[in-house]
Design an enzyme around this catalytic site. Structure first.
Site, PDB file in Angstrom:
ATOM      1  N   GLY A  14       0.865  -1.283   0.107  1.00 52.20           N
ATOM      2  CA  GLY A  14       0.001  -0.115  -0.013  1.00 52.20           C
ATOM      3  C   GLY A  14       0.679   1.380  -0.141  1.00 52.20           C
ATOM      4  O   GLY A  14       0.423   2.434   0.213  1.00 52.20           O
ATOM      5  N   GLY A  17       1.648   3.175  -5.898  1.00 51.30           N
ATOM      6  CA  GLY A  17       0.747   2.891  -6.876  1.00 51.30           C
ATOM      7  C   GLY A  17      -0.586   2.506  -6.771  1.00 51.30           C
ATOM      8  O   GLY A  17      -1.261   3.316  -5.948  1.00 51.30           O
ATOM      9  N   ILE A  18      -1.104   1.288  -7.145  1.00 52.32           N
ATOM     10  CA  ILE A  18      -2.382   1.104  -6.980  1.00 52.32           C
ATOM     11  C   ILE A  18      -2.917   0.969  -5.609  1.00 52.32           C
ATOM     12  O   ILE A  18      -4.046   1.222  -5.080  1.00 52.32           O
ATOM     13  CB  ILE A  18      -2.910  -0.259  -7.693  1.00 52.32           C
ATOM     14  CG1 ILE A  18      -3.066  -0.168  -9.233  1.00 52.32           C
ATOM     15  CG2 ILE A  18      -4.224  -0.938  -7.302  1.00 52.32           C
ATOM     16  CD1 ILE A  18      -2.587  -1.735 -10.002  1.00 52.32           C
ATOM     17  N   SER A 139      -3.918 -10.045 -12.885  1.00 53.35           N
ATOM     18  CA  SER A 139      -3.389  -9.180 -13.722  1.00 53.35           C
ATOM     19  C   SER A 139      -4.022  -9.685 -15.112  1.00 53.35           C
ATOM     20  O   SER A 139      -4.122 -10.987 -15.290  1.00 53.35           O
ATOM     21  CB  SER A 139      -1.800  -9.309 -13.850  1.00 53.35           C
ATOM     22  OG  SER A 139      -1.131  -8.925 -15.069  1.00 53.35           O
ATOM     23  N   TYR A 152       5.968 -14.388 -14.227  1.00 50.96           N
ATOM     24  CA  TYR A 152       4.819 -13.470 -13.604  1.00 50.96           C
ATOM     25  C   TYR A 152       3.513 -13.757 -14.047  1.00 50.96           C
ATOM     26  O   TYR A 152       2.522 -13.863 -13.167  1.00 50.96           O
ATOM     27  CB  TYR A 152       5.518 -12.081 -14.299  1.00 50.96           C
ATOM     28  CG  TYR A 152       4.271 -11.037 -13.631  1.00 50.96           C
ATOM     29  CD1 TYR A 152       4.254 -10.303 -12.506  1.00 50.96           C
ATOM     30  CD2 TYR A 152       3.046 -10.362 -14.600  1.00 50.96           C
ATOM     31  CE1 TYR A 152       3.227  -9.438 -11.813  1.00 50.96           C
ATOM     32  CE2 TYR A 152       2.413  -9.531 -14.105  1.00 50.96           C
ATOM     33  CZ  TYR A 152       2.354  -9.012 -12.858  1.00 50.96           C
ATOM     34  OH  TYR A 152       1.387  -8.304 -12.456  1.00 50.96           O
TER      35      TYR A 152
END
Length: 251
Positions: A14, A17-18, A139, A152
Site C-alpha cells: 500500500g 501505485g494501486i 493481472s 509473472y
C-alpha cells in the site's frame, strides 16, 4: 455517508501505485481505519504523509515473510480486533525469456505473488468478519501471452485460481473473494519493467497499442473498482475476475 463507513481494512503493498490510490479511496469512502504495508519504511512514511489522515496506519512487512504477517495481524488484532476488508495487493514483477530464467528468479516472484497471497489471506481468517470482502490483485497477464513474462503471468494465473477455490472454501462464512485484474497501469511497478529506460518505453508503448483505449490506466481508476468490490455495492458478486484494463483482455 461513505460506502465503507465503519469498516476496518488492510491493503498489502500500500505504499505506492494501486495500493496507495486504494488507501486514499478507502479513506474518502469513510473507512474507519486502513492498515497499509510495504517492505520499505521510507516509502510507507511518505504514503502516510500523502494520505494525511488519522485513520491510516503503516506496518512494515514483507508479504512473503510469515513472521512479518504474524506481526501484522497481531497489531491489527490489538488495535482494532477485527478485519472487514482485505486487499491482497503486494506483488513484484519479473521479465525473462524462456532459457534465461533462474531458480532464484522463479522463487523470488512466486514467494511474493503466490505464497505471499496465500498466507496473507489464511493468516487473516481468525480476525476476519463473516460477510467480509477479500480482493486479490491479479493481472491481465494471467490470460494474455507476453514475451519474457511467463513466470509473472503464471503467478497471476495462480491468484485467479485462489479466488475461485477460496470463494467455495469461505462460502459458509459469507466471505466474498474476488480478483481485480489491472491491465497496463501507470505505476512504479510498470515503469520498472525492462532492463533500461528505452526497453521500458518500448514495452509500455506495446501495451498501450494492445488496449482498446490506446492508453495506460491510472491507479485511481483501479482503486475505484476495488472500492466497488470491497463495498456492499457488490454484495452479490463473488468468485469473479474484474478486469480494469482498457479492454486489453477482451480484444
Amino acid at each position: 455517508m461513505g460506502k465503507l463507513d465503519g469498516k476496518i481494512a488492510l491493503i498489502t503493498g500500500g505504499s505506492e501505485g494501486i495500493g496507495l490510490a486504494t488507501a486514499e479511496q478507502f479513506i474518502a469512502e469513510g473507512v474507519e481505519h486502513v492498515f497499509i504495508t510495504g517492505r520499505r519504511q521510507e516509502a510507507l512514511d511518505e504514503a502516510v504523509k500523502k494520505i494525511n489522515s488519522k485513520n491510516v496506519s503503516a506496518v512494515q512487512a514483507d508479504a512473503s515473510n510469515l513472521a512479518d504477517l504474524d506481526k501484522l495481524y497481531d497489531i491489527i488484532k490489538k488495535q482494532k480486533g477485527r478485519l472487514d476488508i482485505l486487499f491482497a495487493n503486494a506483488g513484484i514483477t519479473h521479465t525473462g525469456s524462456l532459457g534465461s530464467i533462474t531458480d532464484k528468479d522463479f522463487d523470488a516472484v512466486f514467494n511474493v505473488n503466490v505464497k505471499g497471497v496465500l498466507f496473507t489471506v489464511q493468516k487473516a481468517l481468525p480476525i476476519f468478519v463473516d460477510g467480509g470482502s477479500i480482493i486479490l490483485t491479479g493481472s491481465v497477464a494471467s490470460c494474455k501471452g507476453n514475451p519474457a513474462m511467463s513466470v509473472y503471468s503464471a503467478t497471476k494465473a495462480a491468484v485467479r485460481s485462489f479466488a475461485r477455490c477460496w470463494t467455495v472454501d469461505l462460502k459458509e462464512r459469507k466471505i466474498r473473494v474476488n480478483t481485480l485484474s489491472p491491465g497496463p497501469i501507470d505505476t512504479p511497478l510498470l515503469r520498472g519493467v525492462g532492463n533500461n529506460e528505452e526497453e521500458n518505453k518500448k514495452f509500455i508503448e506495446r501495451l498501450k497499442s494492445s488496449t482498446a483505449m490506446d492508453r495506460v490506466g491510472t491507479p485511481d481508476e483501479v482503486a475505484k473498482a476495488v472500492v466497488f468490490l470491497a463495498s456492499d455495492d457488490s454484495s452479490y458478486v463473488t468468485g469473479i475476475e474484474l478486469f480494469v484494463d482498457g479492454g486489453r483482455a477482451q480484444i
